[in-house]
Write a protein that holds these residues in place. Structure first.
Motif, mmCIF file in Angstrom:
data_model
loop_
_atom_site.group_PDB
_atom_site.id
_atom_site.type_symbol
_atom_site.label_atom_id
_atom_site.label_comp_id
_atom_site.label_asym_id
_atom_site.label_seq_id
_atom_site.Cartn_x
_atom_site.Cartn_y
_atom_site.Cartn_z
ATOM 1 N N ARG A 154 9.384 9.329 7.347
ATOM 2 C CA ARG A 154 9.035 8.225 6.456
ATOM 3 C C ARG A 154 10.288 7.730 5.742
ATOM 4 O O ARG A 154 11.204 8.494 5.478
ATOM 5 C CB ARG A 154 8.006 8.661 5.416
ATOM 6 N N ASP A 167 0.853 -1.190 0.000
ATOM 7 C CA ASP A 167 0.000 0.000 0.000
ATOM 8 C C ASP A 167 0.893 1.245 0.000
ATOM 9 O O ASP A 167 1.332 1.708 1.049
ATOM 10 C CB ASP A 167 -0.904 -0.019 1.235
ATOM 11 N N TYR A 168 1.208 1.757 -1.191
ATOM 12 C CA TYR A 168 2.053 2.929 -1.316
ATOM 13 C C TYR A 168 1.201 4.196 -1.355
ATOM 14 O O TYR A 168 0.090 4.195 -1.852
ATOM 15 C CB TYR A 168 2.893 2.855 -2.598
ATOM 16 N N ILE A 169 1.782 5.280 -0.830
ATOM 17 C CA ILE A 169 1.106 6.576 -0.859
ATOM 18 C C ILE A 169 1.818 7.465 -1.874
ATOM 19 O O ILE A 169 2.987 7.225 -2.195
ATOM 20 C CB ILE A 169 1.117 7.248 0.534
ATOM 21 N N ARG A 184 5.623 3.444 1.754
ATOM 22 C CA ARG A 184 4.498 2.632 2.202
ATOM 23 C C ARG A 184 3.709 3.394 3.258
ATOM 24 O O ARG A 184 4.263 4.130 4.073
ATOM 25 C CB ARG A 184 4.989 1.296 2.757
ATOM 26 N N ARG A 185 2.418 3.202 3.261
ATOM 27 C CA ARG A 185 1.519 3.902 4.171
ATOM 28 C C ARG A 185 1.847 3.621 5.647
ATOM 29 O O ARG A 185 1.724 4.490 6.499
ATOM 30 C CB ARG A 185 0.070 3.497 3.867
ATOM 31 N N ASP A 186 2.305 2.418 5.955
ATOM 32 C CA ASP A 186 2.500 2.013 7.350
ATOM 33 C C ASP A 186 3.951 2.094 7.835
ATOM 34 O O ASP A 186 4.243 1.710 8.959
ATOM 35 C CB ASP A 186 1.974 0.592 7.550
#
Length: 187
Positions: free
Chosen positions: A50, A24-26, A61-63
């Motif tokens: 980040r 899940d990339y932003i 990645r989002r996380d």
């Protein structure tokens, strides 16, 4: 219905053979501070630090992030470790593989001028905090240098500390930092 035909193509690949789910990339956030460590791009996105995927500087990645208690003033890589700074603290950024963790280094010395930090030829990293200069040896324990520089520091312009620029001079083997004296605006 005439001429309505369907064809069926069986899927002979089980779900277990499809591989890992997509990450899940932003979108790359807007940031004002960036530095490189171990082939990854680290950025300060507000109070969040980040890390990009290794060798892919635009993939976040989002996380995978950690949040600092104050706004970051800089970041650097030294002696195989990653650090982020605020005006009141220096934090070692540790990568757990799934997320990032920020661990505060005592004694609560921060960096007011990101351009004041530099690795020296003596094996330490030096920078400027709001109470004076500090050094960071590879072992990771911050050592304030206030006592040695108290007289010098009292003559500096406190409003100009954030614009200080420091560099290690390998020829002279000394750390030099340019800061205006009190009552002046220029160096």
């Amino acid at each position: 219905i005439d001429d309505n035909t369907t064809q069926h193509f069986p899927d002979n690949t089980p779900d277990s053979g499809l591989g890992d789910a997509a990450q899940d990339y932003i979108p790359t956030p807007v940031f004002g501070i960036a530095w490189e460590h171990d082939g990854c791009l680290y950025i300060a996105d507000g109070r969040n630090i980040r890390r990009s995927e290794p060798l892919f500087p635009g993939t976040f990645r989002r996380d995978v992030f950690t949040t600092l208690p104050d706004d970051p003033t800089g970041g650097f890589s030294f002696a195989g470790r990653c650090y982020a700074t605020t005006e009141t603290g220096i934090y070692r950024i540790e990568d757990t593989g799934t997320t990032l963790v920020a661990r505060a280094l005592p004694p609560g010395t921060g960096m007011v001028a990101p351009q004041s930090g530099d690795a020296t030829g003596l094996g330490v990293y030096m920078g400027l905090g709001r109470d004076g200069f500090w050094s960071l040896p590879p072992a990771g324990q911050v050592r304030p240098l206030m006592e040695e520089n108290r007289t010098l520091f009292s003559r500096l312009n406190p409003a100009a500390l954030s614009r200080a620029v420091g560099r290690w001079n390998p020829r002279k083997r000394e750390y030099m930092c340019c800061i205006p004296e009190a009552g002046t605006a220029g160096n």
